[in-house]
Design a protein around this motif. Structure first.
Motif, PDB file in Angstrom:
ATOM      1  N   PRO A  89     -16.843   2.947  -7.399  1.00 35.15           N
ATOM      2  CA  PRO A  89     -18.081   3.328  -6.713  1.00 35.15           C
ATOM      3  C   PRO A  89     -17.827   4.469  -5.736  1.00 35.15           C
ATOM      4  CG  PRO A  89     -17.725   0.944  -6.583  1.00 35.15           C
ATOM      5  CD  PRO A  89     -16.494   1.531  -7.179  1.00 35.15           C
ATOM      6  N   GLY A  90     -18.733   5.414  -5.726  1.00 38.69           N
ATOM      7  CA  GLY A  90     -18.639   6.476  -4.735  1.00 38.69           C
ATOM      8  C   GLY A  90     -17.818   7.673  -5.161  1.00 38.69           C
ATOM      9  N   MET A  91     -17.182   7.596  -6.329  1.00 39.37           N
ATOM     10  CA  MET A  91     -16.396   8.746  -6.775  1.00 39.37           C
ATOM     11  C   MET A  91     -17.352   9.800  -7.344  1.00 39.37           C
ATOM     12  SD  MET A  91     -13.199   8.893  -9.465  1.00 39.37           S
ATOM     13  CE  MET A  91     -12.044   8.111  -8.320  1.00 39.37           C
ATOM     14  N   SER A  92     -17.129  11.066  -6.972  1.00 42.77           N
ATOM     15  CA  SER A  92     -18.009  12.151  -7.427  1.00 42.77           C
ATOM     16  C   SER A  92     -17.600  12.612  -8.832  1.00 42.77           C
ATOM     17  CB  SER A  92     -17.917  13.327  -6.459  1.00 42.77           C
ATOM     18  OG  SER A  92     -16.642  13.941  -6.592  1.00 42.77           O
ATOM     19  N   TRP A  93     -18.511  13.350  -9.474  1.00 47.00           N
ATOM     20  CA  TRP A  93     -18.172  13.903 -10.795  1.00 47.00           C
ATOM     21  C   TRP A  93     -17.001  14.877 -10.700  1.00 47.00           C
ATOM     22  CZ3 TRP A  93     -20.030  10.563 -13.733  1.00 47.00           C
ATOM     23  CH2 TRP A  93     -21.348  10.109 -13.649  1.00 47.00           C
ATOM     24  N   GLU A  94     -16.954  15.642  -9.632  1.00 44.79           N
ATOM     25  CA  GLU A  94     -15.821  16.553  -9.446  1.00 44.79           C
ATOM     26  C   GLU A  94     -14.492  15.801  -9.411  1.00 44.79           C
ATOM     27  OE1 GLU A  94     -17.629  20.198  -6.773  1.00 44.79           O
ATOM     28  OE2 GLU A  94     -15.939  19.022  -6.038  1.00 44.79           O
ATOM     29  N   LEU A 130       0.839  -1.206   0.000  1.00 46.78           N
ATOM     30  CA  LEU A 130       0.000   0.000   0.000  1.00 46.78           C
ATOM     31  C   LEU A 130       0.872   1.253   0.000  1.00 46.78           C
ATOM     32  CD1 LEU A 130      -2.772  -1.229   2.431  1.00 46.78           C
ATOM     33  CD2 LEU A 130      -3.122  -0.553   0.030  1.00 46.78           C
ATOM     34  N   ALA A 131       1.941   1.227   0.767  1.00 45.64           N
ATOM     35  CA  ALA A 131       2.850   2.383   0.815  1.00 45.64           C
ATOM     36  C   ALA A 131       3.497   2.645  -0.536  1.00 45.64           C
ATOM     37  CB  ALA A 131       3.926   2.157   1.875  1.00 45.64           C
ATOM     38  N   ALA A 132       3.627   1.600  -1.329  1.00 53.30           N
ATOM     39  CA  ALA A 132       4.256   1.743  -2.643  1.00 53.30           C
ATOM     40  C   ALA A 132       3.250   2.077  -3.738  1.00 53.30           C
ATOM     41  CB  ALA A 132       5.002   0.455  -3.000  1.00 53.30           C
ATOM     42  N   GLY A 133       1.976   2.252  -3.371  1.00 54.37           N
ATOM     43  CA  GLY A 133       1.008   2.714  -4.358  1.00 54.37           C
ATOM     44  C   GLY A 133       0.139   1.644  -4.960  1.00 54.37           C
ATOM     45  N   ALA A 134       0.071   0.471  -4.325  1.00 55.29           N
ATOM     46  CA  ALA A 134      -0.872  -0.541  -4.815  1.00 55.29           C
ATOM     47  C   ALA A 134      -2.275   0.049  -4.845  1.00 55.29           C
ATOM     48  CB  ALA A 134      -0.836  -1.770  -3.907  1.00 55.29           C
ATOM     49  N   GLY A 135      -3.061  -0.368  -5.827  1.00 53.56           N
ATOM     50  CA  GLY A 135      -4.447   0.081  -5.894  1.00 53.56           C
ATOM     51  C   GLY A 135      -5.328  -0.674  -4.918  1.00 53.56           C
ATOM     52  N   GLN A 136      -5.002  -1.950  -4.743  1.00 50.66           N
ATOM     53  CA  GLN A 136      -5.806  -2.846  -3.913  1.00 50.66           C
ATOM     54  C   GLN A 136      -4.877  -3.961  -3.449  1.00 50.66           C
ATOM     55  OE1 GLN A 136      -8.598  -5.128  -6.232  1.00 50.66           O
ATOM     56  NE2 GLN A 136      -9.929  -5.586  -4.487  1.00 50.66           N
ATOM     57  N   VAL A 137      -5.006  -4.370  -2.197  1.00 54.20           N
ATOM     58  CA  VAL A 137      -4.194  -5.478  -1.690  1.00 54.20           C
ATOM     59  C   VAL A 137      -5.123  -6.544  -1.123  1.00 54.20           C
ATOM     60  CG1 VAL A 137      -2.397  -6.194  -0.062  1.00 54.20           C
ATOM     61  CG2 VAL A 137      -2.255  -3.954  -1.167  1.00 54.20           C
ATOM     62  N   LEU A 138      -4.992  -7.750  -1.644  1.00 52.71           N
ATOM     63  CA  LEU A 138      -5.746  -8.886  -1.111  1.00 52.71           C
ATOM     64  C   LEU A 138      -4.831  -9.667  -0.165  1.00 52.71           C
ATOM     65  CD1 LEU A 138      -7.242 -10.194  -4.498  1.00 52.71           C
ATOM     66  CD2 LEU A 138      -8.032  -8.294  -3.044  1.00 52.71           C
ATOM     67  N   ALA A 139      -5.380 -10.057   0.988  1.00 53.50           N
ATOM     68  CA  ALA A 139      -4.608 -10.850   1.950  1.00 53.50           C
ATOM     69  C   ALA A 139      -5.247 -12.218   2.065  1.00 53.50           C
ATOM     70  CB  ALA A 139      -4.599 -10.150   3.311  1.00 53.50           C
ATOM     71  N   PRO A 181      -4.551   3.476 -12.869  1.00 55.59           N
ATOM     72  CA  PRO A 181      -3.978   3.726 -11.533  1.00 55.59           C
ATOM     73  C   PRO A 181      -4.449   5.043 -10.925  1.00 55.59           C
ATOM     74  CG  PRO A 181      -2.272   3.831 -13.251  1.00 55.59           C
ATOM     75  CD  PRO A 181      -3.508   3.271 -13.882  1.00 55.59           C
ATOM     76  N   ALA A 182      -4.650   6.071 -11.752  1.00 47.54           N
ATOM     77  CA  ALA A 182      -5.129   7.346 -11.201  1.00 47.54           C
ATOM     78  C   ALA A 182      -6.495   7.146 -10.554  1.00 47.54           C
ATOM     79  CB  ALA A 182      -5.188   8.404 -12.307  1.00 47.54           C
ATOM     80  N   LEU A 183      -7.374   6.431 -11.224  1.00 48.92           N
ATOM     81  CA  LEU A 183      -8.707   6.174 -10.669  1.00 48.92           C
ATOM     82  C   LEU A 183      -8.617   5.361  -9.387  1.00 48.92           C
ATOM     83  CD1 LEU A 183     -10.412   5.588 -14.075  1.00 48.92           C
ATOM     84  CD2 LEU A 183     -11.355   7.106 -12.319  1.00 48.92           C
ATOM     85  N   SER A 184      -7.719   4.408  -9.402  1.00 44.71           N
ATOM     86  CA  SER A 184      -7.584   3.531  -8.244  1.00 44.71           C
ATOM     87  C   SER A 184      -7.054   4.302  -7.031  1.00 44.71           C
ATOM     88  CB  SER A 184      -6.655   2.390  -8.649  1.00 44.71           C
ATOM     89  OG  SER A 184      -6.316   1.613  -7.567  1.00 44.71           O
ATOM     90  N   LEU A 185      -6.052   5.149  -7.246  1.00 38.58           N
ATOM     91  CA  LEU A 185      -5.452   5.863  -6.112  1.00 38.58           C
ATOM     92  C   LEU A 185      -6.375   6.947  -5.573  1.00 38.58           C
ATOM     93  CD1 LEU A 185      -1.772   6.020  -7.377  1.00 38.58           C
ATOM     94  CD2 LEU A 185      -2.673   4.649  -5.489  1.00 38.58           C
ATOM     95  N   VAL A 186      -7.087   7.629  -6.461  1.00 33.85           N
ATOM     96  CA  VAL A 186      -8.067   8.603  -5.974  1.00 33.85           C
ATOM     97  C   VAL A 186      -9.212   7.851  -5.284  1.00 33.85           C
ATOM     98  CG1 VAL A 186      -9.718  10.399  -6.655  1.00 33.85           C
ATOM     99  CG2 VAL A 186      -7.435  10.333  -7.704  1.00 33.85           C
ATOM    100  N   GLY A 187      -9.578   6.720  -5.840  1.00 33.29           N
ATOM    101  CA  GLY A 187     -10.677   5.936  -5.267  1.00 33.29           C
ATOM    102  C   GLY A 187     -10.407   5.484  -3.845  1.00 33.29           C
ATOM    103  N   ARG A 188      -9.161   5.070  -3.563  1.00 34.80           N
ATOM    104  CA  ARG A 188      -8.887   4.618  -2.191  1.00 34.80           C
ATOM    105  C   ARG A 188      -8.321   5.724  -1.310  1.00 34.80           C
ATOM    106  NH1 ARG A 188      -3.606   3.439  -0.493  1.00 34.80           N
ATOM    107  NH2 ARG A 188      -2.127   2.637  -1.999  1.00 34.80           N
TER     108      ARG A 188
END
Lengths: 352, 352, 352, 352
Positions: free
Chosen positions: D141-146, A189-198, D300-307
């Protein structure tokens, strides 16, 4: 500065005891460290319980421990860039500095590396130890001794993620969330993973993984290949890190990894030859990368723990004083399901 | 331009015959190619002899062949950058261009790739074929049709070396020196290997490997781990490429590879699960990288063959005319020890 | 073993002379080498002619020379892996082995590196020198002393190509084909370049580049951007290596480089600030990579020269004996258009 | 589904107005998107204010906007993997998919890329637009239009960090903390930077950078080279990202970067030729890497903003309705010191 040097000893008969030894004197280029805390590693426990691990066998008494930190109390001749009073985490594998691996930046592969706590080379479960100054890494301000004692396993996780060359947003799967797995989840996660499954089969570990940011997959309750597929839009994990140390996890890794993905093998399977689907490696054009300790990983480990990107406090489940180290080993060996990380503090922890 | 289109057909009963088909018309973005030569691949022979390979099964008649070159004779709408009369090598795996693998530059991993000559998708053993213009790669001046027909297997070798990320001066071991192995030996030397060891058990192949610049190791006469160690100052190979397609070679690879080295797996072992020493991967911190065909490898393959850095002439052992293609398959199948690469020429080769 | 140690000295008044010094005694970890040959580097000539180069100034007399080879004649305490009588090429930059750069495999960036022949640190133009054993690299069987003396500049070329991470089949342009440029041309071909263009304005150098496999571009006769475009199908070079050491070449590099390409800057421009088109770096998404000597480049350099993939003989234009070293410097300084590489042999070369 | 399609138009006389156009029909492979929000980019403002940028000139009226998101309302023939009703962020640079850059995974370098909102190619500031289905990236899911409208600039930051190949724990400096700089600060932290320094001369921006995790350096109050040195133990930044778009920052970058470090150039300097210290690139063996938009960066941009690893809300300073888009441009142009990111919403934002 205390004037005694208590040293833990382990022999081939599974006996652990403390003895007094002279305080060592630092050679040129070395520092003398007053040790403040140690973590107990699974390998320490393995030598305690079985007297052997891979090619290593306990024959003569020696000192376990290689997850340590402390305070510099003296400098050997010629040391610059370190000062008395500085808090440092100890990197325990000292390489030759002259072979091709040392010179190419992969000094953990040095054939002459001296790894503290391997039987025959005394470790850090004692009050005083000397190491080369550049293997005593300054701890950032405000880091506790407990945290400092966890930097070594964090370095394993950091090195695993370095080997993965994780892309931003990558989907990561971690197989097995014991101490190394839980740190690897956080390093991903610190390295920028989008999602981590355990993936694991122990409730406590999965709960902790979830708390640390992972999506848990209980492999005794869900078929793991299907579960990973369902959680990743059918793709599988871009990077799979095997930290379970079991052949079943080793064999599972290629199957849950996405096409063009990467497997980092951290855990050692319990059998020599694993029935491995090489054809999955071929069909998906996977990369499988082995990990053996770490190189250049202490500074980033200290930095990430220092700024809170990796939290070690949640994995520390038990604390003992150095004088109770034999009891600590016995407890950790007896309660594998309760223990994640045991810390041994050189000074008795305050009551309560 | 000939007005007939002879097409080789193979059915599930191991029958091969030529039939006439209409000359196809190129769609937008495609070129029509008059085929001049094909190499016969081991996979073509496998489908001929057994009717199956991995997940693929011959059910309906189809056209084998995917190592082809020819001359552009017509351009589809919108084609730029190609011209009628141009000699081209055909890249036979056409990807979707839209999935994540296509967009990240690993289009050989496209799940919707159409690979010519896989049962159900007709291949290139015929007189005329259409392909997207960008999968018809211009041959450099002076390259013969025979050479052009070898570019596809050269691309496999180039991709394998690309996956190895070979360092200048690296010591390389190639396990198995059939057609792909012999091209891989040369690709490794072309990429700056310091020394290339060729391991096999066939005299003819080892002699050819030596002629092409490798140091031969006869694995039926020498214990291979010892032999490689003796030839590499005790280190092992920095990069090992497994092109033999046998589990014994797959298992040997980690043992002959140097610490911190790389294994590129090109060949498919004959068994699903290979008893693999994962602990060698861990102890030496090796990288194992799978290869599945190639991406972006035709231009460098054409360039290296064009400037003589890879020579394909020495691996061509037999030539047949397209009208004798059924005999070519039968011969190649019957004489595996004599045949390295069979070329099928669309025009009868000149006598003598 | 000769019992005198002739040592070349250079002072701030451009005077060069030989003096006798005691034969040094190797420290622990060092070897004593009887020097057999040196190449004269452009930097040696620069200090001779101008007394200064970059931040370095000749104040006290010192010994030039850092392109050397010789024979091991004694081993210091603890040396293993080397033997008396062994022919070795000398790597002249000795790092601290302890800083972050040493430990990450980029030891040429060590801030405490001791580079032999930098004013204040005596070089190798003498009969005997000691170096750490691991910086004395075994020469392959059959390599001559002249060849051994060229390994250091070959290492520069190898490091430049390593920095380029050259892909198989890449189109390469080398700007300036003096000694380093001519070796870089060869290193690029040895690394699998598809085509190498050599740009210069001296006929002799261009002729030599052509002989070594490059396509020459005479930049005084052809507009270089157009010429490179014409030779590369309009794309430009995938990799451009600037070895000319002139700002005009530095500025030219981005313009002749293909989109998504790489520039490796080896030469030092004669001015501090070069008017550089950063917008070309942006528009084409180029990589510009600096080179400062080398790390881990002697073993591959020895290997590639040993197997003939890089030939140094064609760049050696003149030979002198050590006793005539002052004349060698004077000659090289006076005839820059005739000289490519001058070799100084410790024993007088045989007549004829 | 609204039955009108309002479209913003900009002409060469700096006039902006809305007009109605037919709703477009998606071609095969395309989706029709009902646009919900756009960010206004500095380049849009530049064309508005000056009518030109780099090689581009406004001649005919066209539609600005390329930072957009919306909802899929219709699928063209053959589209799979997308569905009506899905919220998507629009990647605005459509490549040819056939050239070498497209095939090597660097499709942003495609010479035939169609970038929406470049004069001559209509952009996304309107109600309906069609794009290829694979350039409409599903929003989590849950990301706003902004938030969705900010994914495009996040992709720039992600691509810059990808180009940096940031190591865990690396020290990063970001020069200029406008919208891209503030996202780059966050992308660096998300990628595992140990410490991020933000250099600027505007208080508001520096305060925001600090809030987002950076250590601010006010370059009008502190000498930046000294300041960076003091904050990095004398080393400088391992990675410097230039996002200021000014030659003074471009020139500063090598001086504040650590030996063996990396500079990523994102901003375009205001002058063609920057007086650049190439010798710093050489002495420190730096890498300078240009950035031109992005490839494979939207997921990745979507993923990182998403989490929540990258937060875009703090950089949004102003909001307008599409019908007020001309006023939005005028405001942003008039108040550069107050504005970081202006969002234009297709539906009027709720009052308050």
């Amino acid at each position: 500065m205390a004037d005694i040097n208590r040293v833990l000893r382990l022999d081939a008969n599974h006996r652990l005891w403390l003895e007094e030894q002279p305080i060592p004197v630092p050679d040129a280029g070395e520092v003398l460290i007053r040790v403040r805390a140690n973590g107990i590693c699974g390998s320490d426990l393995h030598f305690f319980a079985r007297g052997t691990l891979g090619p290593y066998v306990v024959t003569e008494p020696y000192t376990p421990g290689h997850e340590a930190c402390g305070e510099i109390v003296a400098l050997g001749a010629g040391v610059t860039g370190r000062r008395v009073g500085e808090a440092v985490a100890i990197e325990p594998g000292i390489p030759c500095r002259r072979c091709r691996y040392c010179k190419m930046g992969r000094y953990n592969q040095c054939p002459d590396v001296r790894f503290l706590s391997v039987p025959g080379i005394d470790g850090t479960l004692r009050d005083y130890v000397t190491v080369p100054a550049d293997f005593a890494h300054p701890m950032p301000p405000g880091m506790s001794w407990e945290q400092g004692a966890c930097i070594e396993p964090v370095a394993v996780a950091v090195h695993a993620i370095n080997r993965a060359r994780l892309a931003l947003g990558a989907t990561v799967a971690v197989l097995g969330v014991g101490p190394i797995g839980l740190l690897t989840v956080q390093a991903a996660l610190a390295a920028g993973a989008g999602q981590v499954l355990a993936l694991d089969r122990q409730e406590m570990r999965l709960a902790l993984a979830r708390e640390l940011g992972a999506t848990p997959v209980h492999i005794a309750r869900e078929e793991p290949v299907q579960a990973v597929r369902a959680l990743t839009g059918g793709e599988g994990a871009d990077v799979t890190l095997e930290t379970a140390g079991h052949s079943s996890a080793t064999m599972l890794a290629p199957e849950i990894t996405a096409t063009a993905g990467v497997i980092v093998q951290v855990g050692w399977p319990e059998i020599e030859r694993v029935p491995y689907k090489i054809e999955t490696i071929l069909a998906k054009e996977l990369d499988l990368r082995g990990v053996n300790r770490y190189a250049n990983a202490f500074p980033p480990a200290l930095s990430l723990v220092g700024r809170g990107a990796i939290r070690v406090q949640p994995i520390i489940t038990h604390r003992f004083a150095l004088e109770d180290a034999p009891a600590a080993f016995a407890f950790a060996h007896a309660h594998p399901d309760q223990v994640i990380k045991v810390i041994v503090l050189n000074e008795k922890p305050p009551a309560g």
